[in-house]
Design an enzyme around this catalytic site. Sequence first.
Site, PDB file in Angstrom:
ATOM      1  N   SER A  67       0.797  -1.239   0.000  1.00  0.00           N
ATOM      2  CA  SER A  67       0.000   0.000   0.000  1.00  0.00           C
ATOM      3  C   SER A  67       0.822   1.277   0.000  1.00  0.00           C
ATOM      4  O   SER A  67       0.248   2.372  -0.108  1.00  0.00           O
ATOM      5  CB  SER A  67      -0.949   0.011   1.206  1.00  0.00           C
ATOM      6  N   SER A 101      -5.678   3.258   4.806  1.00  0.00           N
ATOM      7  CA  SER A 101      -5.249   2.638   3.554  1.00  0.00           C
ATOM      8  C   SER A 101      -6.410   1.997   2.797  1.00  0.00           C
ATOM      9  O   SER A 101      -6.274   0.892   2.249  1.00  0.00           O
ATOM     10  CB  SER A 101      -4.158   1.588   3.835  1.00  0.00           C
ATOM     11  N   LYS A 142       0.125   3.808  -2.629  1.00  0.00           N
ATOM     12  CA  LYS A 142      -0.881   4.864  -2.543  1.00  0.00           C
ATOM     13  C   LYS A 142      -0.276   6.252  -2.388  1.00  0.00           C
ATOM     14  O   LYS A 142      -0.990   7.257  -2.500  1.00  0.00           O
ATOM     15  CB  LYS A 142      -1.855   4.574  -1.399  1.00  0.00           C
TER      16      LYS A 142
END
Length: 382
Positions: A61, A121, A64
């Site tokens: 993640s 997230s 991101k």
Amino acid sequence: MKKSLSFLLALLTLTAAVPLAGAVPADSGLSLSCASCVLMEKETGAILLEDNAHEKLEPASVTKIMTLLLVMEAVDSGQLGLDDPVTVSSYAAGMGGSQVYLEEGEQMPVSEMIKCVTVVSGNDCAVALAERVAGSEGAFVARMNQRAQELGMEDTTFLNCTGLPAQGHVTSAHDIALMSRELILNHPSIREYTTIWMDSIRNGEFGLTNTNRLVRFYEGTTGLKTGFTSSAQYCMSATAERDGMELIAVVMKSPSTNQRFDDAKALLDYGFANYTVVSVYPEAPLAPIDVLLGTQGQVQPKLERDCRLLVRRGEEGQVSTGLSLAENVEAPVESGQILGRLEVYVGGELRDTIPILSAQQVDRLSVPGIFSRMLSRLLMAG
């Protein structure tokens, strides 16, 4: 098993392409668990420590960060408003992994979705934002890869906007530091979201707690993003600011969540203990420069930019400057015309050179104007 890292001097690639900021000890004394790491200073982009910085690994993640960068660029350019509603598609609602359980057709403001991406997230929110910005996740991912190339992220290939496992979706600690710097340097309002420890959405019905424990437990933490999958293991880009200096610590493939945070803290501690950023100014105010044959007699010089210099602690008193400035200049003078330079030294070593520019335009006198000025001076002399 932990390995002792022996960090070599990394070229301190400053924004203005200035020389090195001094030697980093070959043996830092750090003991880290991660497979790859980078410690970068935000303003200059200087790399203070690195290990396997260009190894291509799954970012989970931490992906991101690029998603957030493109969203914040859309917000700051006016393409997207923070209060604009985002309507959730069935595709976005169907994302697995970390999520806030968006439902198809549900609407949520851009700001709330950014909060969900930074704090917990949320994969569903990341995809919903991607679709809102670019029309589809695929089109958004194409933009992610284009932006990565623009930032010099040569180790990176994005296949989605979430970091969910996909064969060939890779980046490096070095590249994560680059996109992290771009986000926090040019979009500082992201800090309003990345520093949240606990919050909620849906009028308090759904609680959020930040996956980045450093927000609560490390002094000066400003963000940024954690990541985990079973194949990527524990990753993060951690940012923190103390005494006006902000650092970016990237950790990839740590074996546990605790070790990930310990690695990030160790890198940040090293940076804060060994480096500082100082503001440098000319020793005296820049005096006006005479203009020959100009409609104005003088022009005011100015520095092209502020000078913020990264130095090792203890070097602050070794900073000195040298000024090279024209005694006069012949008209016409353009606004922004180079009139000289300020050289910045540390211990006698040149570290930065800042052009000195004209603060305004000065036109050249016409022939009648020259005669008129000469006549005026003759009359005054008489």
